[in-house]
Design an enzyme around this catalytic site. Sequence first.
Site, short mmCIF file in Angstrom:
data_model
loop_
_atom_site.label_atom_id
_atom_site.label_comp_id
_atom_site.label_asym_id
_atom_site.label_seq_id
_atom_site.Cartn_x
_atom_site.Cartn_y
_atom_site.Cartn_z
N THR A 122 0.81 -1.22 0.00
CA THR A 122 0.00 0.00 0.00
C THR A 122 0.84 1.27 0.00
OG1 THR A 122 -0.22 -0.24 2.40
CG2 THR A 122 -2.06 -1.00 1.05
N LYS A 173 11.55 2.60 6.47
CA LYS A 173 12.40 3.21 5.46
C LYS A 173 13.03 4.54 5.86
CE LYS A 173 9.84 1.17 1.56
NZ LYS A 173 8.75 0.49 2.27
N SER A 233 15.77 -3.14 -2.64
CA SER A 233 16.74 -2.58 -1.70
C SER A 233 17.01 -1.11 -2.03
CB SER A 233 18.03 -3.40 -1.73
OG SER A 233 18.86 -3.04 -0.65
N LYS A 254 21.32 3.03 0.23
CA LYS A 254 21.84 3.14 1.60
C LYS A 254 22.38 1.82 2.14
CE LYS A 254 19.01 7.18 2.60
NZ LYS A 254 18.65 7.37 1.18
N THR A 296 20.14 20.13 4.35
CA THR A 296 21.11 19.71 5.36
C THR A 296 22.53 20.15 5.02
OG1 THR A 296 21.26 17.56 4.27
CG2 THR A 296 19.76 17.73 6.14
N ARG A 327 22.17 15.21 9.33
CA ARG A 327 21.54 14.44 10.39
C ARG A 327 22.37 13.19 10.71
NH1 ARG A 327 15.68 13.54 7.85
NH2 ARG A 327 17.03 12.83 6.16
#
Length: 328
Positions: free
Chosen positions: A13, A85, A124, A127, A190, A254
């Site tokens: 979904t 995720k 995948s 990351k 960032t 972050r």
Amino acid sequence: MFEKKTILVTGGTGSWGYELVRQLLGFNPKEIRIFSRNESNQFTMKQEFDNDRRLKFLIGDIKEREELTEACKGADYVFHLAALKHVPVCEDQPLEALKTNVNGTQNVIDAAIACNVDRVVYISTDKASNPSNFYGLSKAMGERLIIHANTLNAKTRFVCIRGGNVLGTNGSVIHVFKKHIQEKGKIGITDVNMTRFFLTLEQAIRLVFKATRESIGGEIFVMKMPSCKIIDLAHVLIEDSGKENVDIEILGVRPGEKIHELLLSEYESKTTILYDAEYYVILPPIYIEGLKEEYASYKPANLKNYNSSKDLMSKDEIRVMLKKGRFI
């Protein structure tokens, strides 16, 4: 390939699942089972697909092996999309990420083997290559489990597909930037040097089908994807908005976040072949019968690595990509 077949989609979904199901329906499957824990999204998706009788919605969690095995019965293909995720969520709650992304993936493997599924396709992320955060680490562990499953002397074949950021998915930077431009008159970045791989969702799903169709089992198919500077993406969205005096605020990197993402690490490059114009293929370090022989005629990729700082899109190219994805 999918005609008259039964297909299970875990995490079906979400944004990936919605587009995957939309394109799968065009192949006239017998049944698509959408397995997720989001009741509200299932209800909405059912309405949006006009109550198509080929769709069967199942409430469930991949952490529950018995329910997952029941959902797998009679399935020919499993597309494994379910995962936690978001990088900050996985950093803050690593145990939950472990239970879903690692233990849940092993449950998918066990259920598929128990039910004699033909093929499992694991989606995948970039990351997972040389991971710097728990999300990437958990997806890398999922990849290893999927690859290793091909050594279990089962009928089922398992393959990984690794891609970068897909435009417009839930939590996508596109949606965040557009919302902040309109509501706050500013965007948070960032780092001004940050780059990322991007592809439209429609293109990504087409590549998933190609790898599903052409894989042997045991490979990691790595999508070739264009990349751009995040700050250039922000400027294009600001320009398209027509709003003036939109500020760009530098927030700082972050925890676990990279300046440049890797789709292919230096270590992985040693066993990577150039598959075609759309894919590299990473061959596993473990022995899987017949796999290396199948790819013996392919040329080595001859890459040190494949990271998002190279061959960056211009602003005009970013604009074309966003128009193609209907984001501007």
